[in-house]
Design an enzyme around this catalytic site. Sequence first.
Site, PDB file in Angstrom:
ATOM      1  N   LYS A 210       0.630  -1.300   0.030  1.00  0.00           N
ATOM      2  CA  LYS A 210       0.048  -0.058  -0.037  1.00  0.00           C
ATOM      3  C   LYS A 210       0.898   1.237  -0.080  1.00  0.00           C
ATOM      4  O   LYS A 210       1.870   1.215   0.329  1.00  0.00           O
ATOM      5  CB  LYS A 210      -0.903   0.023   1.193  1.00  0.00           C
ATOM      6  CG  LYS A 210      -1.931  -1.137   0.811  1.00  0.00           C
ATOM      7  CD  LYS A 210      -3.288  -0.876   1.583  1.00  0.00           C
ATOM      8  CE  LYS A 210      -4.264  -2.052   1.323  1.00  0.00           C
ATOM      9  NZ  LYS A 210      -5.586  -1.958   2.170  1.00  0.00           N
ATOM     10  N   ARG A 246      -2.912 -10.369   4.642  1.00  0.00           N
ATOM     11  CA  ARG A 246      -3.253 -10.478   3.563  1.00  0.00           C
ATOM     12  C   ARG A 246      -2.071  -9.900   2.720  1.00  0.00           C
ATOM     13  O   ARG A 246      -1.717  -8.701   2.789  1.00  0.00           O
ATOM     14  CB  ARG A 246      -4.479  -9.814   3.240  1.00  0.00           C
ATOM     15  CG  ARG A 246      -5.040 -10.229   1.667  1.00  0.00           C
ATOM     16  CD  ARG A 246      -6.494  -9.333   1.566  1.00  0.00           C
ATOM     17  NE  ARG A 246      -6.966  -9.558   0.101  1.00  0.00           N
ATOM     18  CZ  ARG A 246      -6.648  -8.698  -0.782  1.00  0.00           C
ATOM     19  NH1 ARG A 246      -5.973  -7.348  -0.523  1.00  0.00           N
ATOM     20  NH2 ARG A 246      -7.267  -8.639  -1.964  1.00  0.00           N
TER      21      ARG A 246
END
Length: 269
Positions: A210, A246
């Site tokens: 991210k 994840r």
Amino acid sequence: MTRPRVFGILNVTPDSFSDGGQFSDLAEAIGRGIELWEQGADVVDVGGESTRPGATPVDIDEEQARVLPVIRGLVAAGVPVSVDTMNADTALASAAAGASIINDVSGGLADPLMYERVAETGLGYIAMHWRSYAKGSGAIDEYDDVVTDVRAELAQRMAALDSAGVDLAKVIIDPGLGFAKTPEHNWRLLAGLSALETLGCRVLVGASRKRFLGDLLSDDATAADRDLPTAVVTALAADAGVWAVRVHDVASTRAALGVWSAWQNGRDA
């Protein structure tokens, strides 16, 4: 402490932020899912719609055409699968195809039938913290206190799930890093994971590749270069007691968790 489960990300989309278009071919997608499993993923998370900011929503028929054959192929190969979807009908069809977990980044807010379908399937359900599909994932980022507010909003989702007949023992919560949150919010949430755990549900962290991790790197760093900080976050999240992470790169994640496990064993000896 128990090692967190590892969800390996498999995007069968043309436009996901770091791997869009890489696994649009069915054989390649199934092969990649098997590879993630062989690298140490406990679950392969199959998604057919990008949730990056500005992504175009996908027609449900198209989403299902992307994910259902992949789910069937992976399940036939013995690979545990979750489906990354905001659509109740896709969740139901994926359950019939053999998926064991529904991963809903909207936490049930995108489709009013989602909780009913989750209760119908009896599957595990990941409810991510999310605010407003219409305004995108980075638009509503004002909080009095991000940890307190995210916890309260996830508690509301849990109450709604309970009212819909969903077994809360099968619910996993996700703080939704990067969704309607600034980098500072993301770091505050990671530091405050213990507050989320007081809700009584298992916690999944999805920090992989991210943008807020990219802020720690050089300007010319690629999305894949974020795998190292992702692995560090994984080890720290493990120490905070999360149930799962994840990730895109399973190998580096399992290496980081191996170090964490060895450290734990040394501490407990």
